[in-house]
Design a protein around this motif. Structure first.
Motif, PDB file in Angstrom:
ATOM      1  N   SER A 437       0.813  -1.222   0.000  1.00 53.25           N
ATOM      2  CA  SER A 437       0.000   0.000   0.000  1.00 53.25           C
ATOM      3  C   SER A 437       0.846   1.271   0.000  1.00 53.25           C
ATOM      4  CB  SER A 437      -0.940   0.013   1.213  1.00 53.25           C
ATOM      5  OG  SER A 437      -0.198   0.150   2.423  1.00 53.25           O
ATOM      6  N   ARG A 496      -6.256  -0.254  -1.696  1.00 46.24           N
ATOM      7  CA  ARG A 496      -5.022   0.320  -1.147  1.00 46.24           C
ATOM      8  C   ARG A 496      -5.275   0.996   0.199  1.00 46.24           C
ATOM      9  NH1 ARG A 496      -2.009   4.214   0.064  1.00 46.24           N
ATOM     10  NH2 ARG A 496      -3.715   5.690  -0.238  1.00 46.24           N
ATOM     11  N   GLU A 500      -3.647  -0.025   3.644  1.00 44.98           N
ATOM     12  CA  GLU A 500      -2.863   0.978   4.372  1.00 44.98           C
ATOM     13  C   GLU A 500      -3.324   1.070   5.829  1.00 44.98           C
ATOM     14  OE1 GLU A 500      -1.132   5.324   3.181  1.00 44.98           O
ATOM     15  OE2 GLU A 500      -3.311   5.074   3.059  1.00 44.98           O
TER      16      GLU A 500
END
Length: 886
Positions: A437, A496, A500
């Motif tokens: 990420s 993503r 993250e």
């Protein structure tokens, strides 16, 4: 009735060109003409054994068991039709459902048809491979809307049919940067039409919806459908890689290679786009919403030809905005949602037969609220689960997480679908997904191996990482792009962001970002060594692929006190970026030069050279000279890696200030320094720039110098050397000089050096301009002007000076005077542009001093973008007068 073909089917699609306008202008006549059209098309199809399975209102869809019969039917119909009808033919495996067909060949046939013009028959290579005996014109591989790879197209020719048509309506023919799509576009035809209509009525259309609902895909499809309505095309700016809202405008400017100006990035960007007529797509605005809204307001106010389409989870809140909610896909057994599920399953399980599971598939799609990303994640699991198992586990998971399906909103649906897919991963897959990420704008297998998969037990090697990434691709959590020579991976922004968040929870975020910064510092350093070698093209490929990652790594390193990676990235990437006409790196070196001095970093001379290069490219000459002189002073200091490229920057500045002897002396010193022996760039500059300044080596010395340069294999250096040899023979053998200049241009173009290519091209053009026929020179000047307008780089000013001389000779006195003012801006070009001083004296005499000064000052007030528009207008006017228009 003809048999309904199945299996391998050839599809013929027809469409009346300009039908909407015809209905509006002559509805009665159009009704009669359409009836005649329908009868001609039906008769031609049935006569060749085809099955007409659908009317579209202004066209028809037909299926043939024989590719030859489809082509013959198209020719028969085209000969008899009076309306302008475009036709497209494609062949492939298709699935018949009742009285309709489904599958990729239909999409290809539709896109082939849309690429053509009234009276034209186009056929895909899939059809052409099955027929012979027809006259075909190979139109090459073309990028078509909604197709992941270029498609080879052919024009079918026959007696009674037209042969000459305008350029095809393909993505190749229009400016822009819309990416090729790796998957088919399913459903949404009504939504595309509605968004197109919204773009006609509003300057800003924002597609709003939860993550994964398909905002980006819908926006890209719509942009591809309408891009031919915008003179300057459609441009995508992906905002997801921009981590700091303060860098938003700079990131948008970088897409257009806009250099910074004294007024800041926003002034520079608005000035660059002011005269353009284009569609600007801003994707994923939600994390920089306020800054995006402010920028959009400024662009709408200052750039009347720019229409903006944004995607965001909430509206921007700008006056005049049309916030267009993106709905989920329709549900049901024959719905777009079910079709999407089936198509994505077949991507991983090609022999999947949905006939027994249609209701189960529909139930899965209902469970997932018709959200495309959630459906794709579920479809990817058919490799290891049956549709019934997926349905049951989804239902169980959602009840566990929410207690009540009715209370679960769509954003919860997607989040739980992602969470469900994430929970099914093994520990290594989860770790790799989390750590990936940190990448911005995609990543390579080498990047993933260096940055991801690390834990207390060790790290994955490249083969192990490839296996993990392959597994994540199959599960639709990571996307793969196989269109270039090297595989590149990426994540949808929704995935993503989820990954993250998991990375932050793990407490490993800082370590992973440090690895990311160090990896790209190492990569930038390696790219710099390739840049000054026979592998120069690989340095440009690195810049084009990884500039977003380099920017993210540089910014992380600066903000968190990681001096070494910040310095190495700034020092090693700028020259290749500038030669690609990119502007992202301007200012990076100056930002970290103080800390490099303080810690006496080994790259300090190179960093100072890049700081000088940035400043001089932007016309800030005093700043450039200060950095360049400091770099030269350190050239013999053993604490630092030697580099003497600053001699070239200082020499170029001296030449632009009219100091020819000083420029030659600096280049001699640089070429004589031992640090120049590896790449011979200073020797090449002495030859190339020296020739422009009238400094020609004797033939024996020239031959020896060229031999040394060629031995390095450095294409840019070789191009400079060839330019010198061309310049030395220009007066005595113009034809040979032109051939040598063209060789140099070809070498530079092949290696990817756009900046120096245009510098040498301008020398070639100036020689062409001396010939009796100025038409070829005028045509060649367009490329020089385009690149100068893109970046405003001072290095290209001499090329525009040559254009001034030619325009003045052709009698365009006022325009030449304005362009002279725009390109000089305090620079002295007389030493660099043969005949310019005499040209200006003639202009003053012909126009009168007051009129000349007025025109010159008016040109000096123009931006580079406005000056570029003026230059192109003057070129076109001159070509029209000469009868040389394209």
């Amino acid at each position: 009735m003809a048999d309904r073909p199945s299996g391998t089917v050839t599809f013929l699609f027809t469409d009346i060109e300009g039908s909407t306008r015809r209905w509006e202008e002559e509805p009665d006549a159009m009704q009669v003409a359409l009836a005649a059209h329908d009868e001609v098309v039906r008769a031609a199809i049935e006569a060749r054994g085809g099955w007409l399975f659908k009317h579209t209102g202004d066209g028809a869809y037909a299926a043939f068991a024989s590719a030859r019969a489809a082509v013959e039917a198209a020719i028969d119909a085209q000969r008899a039709l009076e309306l302008p009808v475009r036709m497209g033919i494609a062949t492939g495996e298709a699935e018949r459902r009742g009285d309709d067909y489904f599958g990729p060949p239909l999409n290809r046939a539709a896109r082939v048809t849309a690429a053509g013009h009234g009276g034209q028959i186009l056929a895909a290579s899939s059809t052409v491979a099955l027929v012979d005996g027809f006259e075909l014109i190979d139109l090459g591989a073309r990028r078509l809307r909604d197709l992941s790879e270029p498609l080879q197209l052919f024009q079918v020719c026959a007696d009674g049919l037209g042969r000459d048509f305008p350029p095809l309506n393909t993505l190749d023919a229009v400016p822009g940067n819309l990416p090729a799509q790796t998957t088919s576009f399913v459903g949404r035809e009504a939504e595309v039409t509605a968004v197109r209509e919204a773009l006609q009525a509003h300057r800003l259309v924002t597609l709003v919806g939860v993550g994964g609902v398909g905002k980006t895909r819908l926006a890209l499809q719509t942009a591809a459908e309408v891009l031919d309505q915008y003179r300057d095309g459609a441009w995508l700016v992906e905002l997801a890689p921009i981590l700091d809202a303060a860098e938003l405008t700079e990131g948008v400017a970088a897409v257009f290679s806009v250099p910074p100006q004294a007024g800041g990035w926003r002034d520079a960007l608005t000035e660059s786009l002011r005269g353009r007529q284009m569609l600007l797509m801003l994707d994923n605005c939600e994390h920089v919403l306020d800054e995006a809204a402010s920028l959009v307001e400024a662009l709408i106010a200052a750039c009347p030809g720019v229409t903006i389409m944004a995607t965001s989870r909430e509206a921007l809140g700008v006056a005049g905005e049309s916030a267009w909610p993106v709905p989920s896909l329709g549900l049901g057994a024959d719905s777009a949602a079910s079709t999407l599920f089936i198509e994505r399953v077949r991507a991983v399980v090609p022999d999947f037969n949905p006939s027994e599971d249609l209701e189960v598939v529909a139930e899965i799609c209902r469970r997932l609220d018709g959200i495309p990303l959630a459906i794709e994640l579920a479809a990817a699991r058919v490799r290891s689960m049956s549709p019934s198992q997926i349905r049951d586990r989804l239902d169980e998971r959602f009840r566990l997480l929410t207690g009540s399906r009715r209370s679960m909103e769509r954003h919860q649906t997607l989040r739980h679908a992602v969470q469900w897919s994430y929970d099914l991963l093994n520990e290594v897959e989860r770790r790799v997904l989390q750590q990936a990420s940190v990448f911005a704008g995609g990543f390579s297998i080498a990047g993933a191996t260096a940055v991801c998969g690390h834990d207390s037990d060790g790290e994955l090697d490249e083969f192990e990482m490839l296996d993990v990434l392959d597994s994540l691709v199959r599960k639709s959590l990571i996307n793969v792009d196989r269109t270039s020579g090297e595989l590149r991976y990426s994540m949808l922004e929704t995935i993503r962001q989820f990954a993250e968040e998991r990375l932050a929870e793990s407490g490993e975020g800082e370590n992973v970002r440090d690895r990311h910064a160090l990896f790209f510092a190492d990569q930038a350093e390696a790219a710099f060594e390739r840049f000054r070698s026979p592998q120069e093209i690989l340095a440009y490929r690195f810049v084009d692929d990884e500039i977003a990652n380099a920017r993210a790594a540089f910014r992380w390193a600066v903000d968190h006190g990681r001096a070494d990676p910040a310095i190495r990235i700034a020092a090693c990437i700028h020259q290749a970026a500038r030669f690609r006409l990119r502007t992202e790196t301007f200012g990076w070196a100056a930002e970290v030069v103080d800390v490099a001095r303080r810690i006496e970093h080994r790259k300090l001379p190179l960093l100072l050279t890049m700081a000088s290069d940035s400043a001089w490219g932007l016309g800030r000459l005093e700043e450039a000279k200060a950095h360049g002189r400091e770099a030269i002073a350190l050239a013999n200091d053993e604490r630092f890696e030697p580099i003497v490229w600053a001699y070239a920057d200082l020499a170029q500045i001296a030449a632009f200030e009219g100091d020819v002897e000083g420029a030659i002396d600096l280049l001699r010193k640089g070429a004589a320094h031992p640090a120049d022996r590896d790449d011979r760039l200073m020797l090449a500059c002495l030859l190339g720039m020296g020739a422009v300044l009238g400094h020609h080596l004797p033939e024996e010395e020239l031959t020896e110098a060229l031999s040394k340069i060629r031995a390095t294999g450095f294409p840019t250096a070789i191009g400079f050397g060839l330019a010198n040899r061309a310049a030395s023979m220009a007066e005595d053998n113009t034809t040979a000089a032109i051939e040598l200049y063209q060789q140099a241009v070809d070498i530079l173009e092949a290696c990817g050096d756009r900046l120096i290519e245009q510098l040498v091209r301008s020398q070639l053009v100036s020689l062409l301009a001396r010939s009796e026929d100025p038409g070829p020179a005028l045509a060649s000047f367009v490329d020089v002007v385009n690149d100068w307008q893109i970046c405003g780089d001072t290095l290209l000013a001499s090329g525009i000076g040559h254009l001034v001389v030619l325009l003045a000779r052709l009698g365009h006195h006022e325009g030449a005077s304005q362009l002279y003012g725009a390109v000089t801006r305090g620079l002295e070009l007389g030493a660099l542009v043969s005949g310019l001083d005499a040209c200006i004296s003639s202009l003053r005499e012909a126009m009168g001093d007051a009129a000349f000064l007025s025109s010159r000052d008016a040109g000096a007030a123009l931006s580079y973008q406005a000056a570029g528009e003026l230059a192109r207008e003057l070129i076109q006017r001159a070509r029209d007068e000469l009868g040389q228009s394209p």
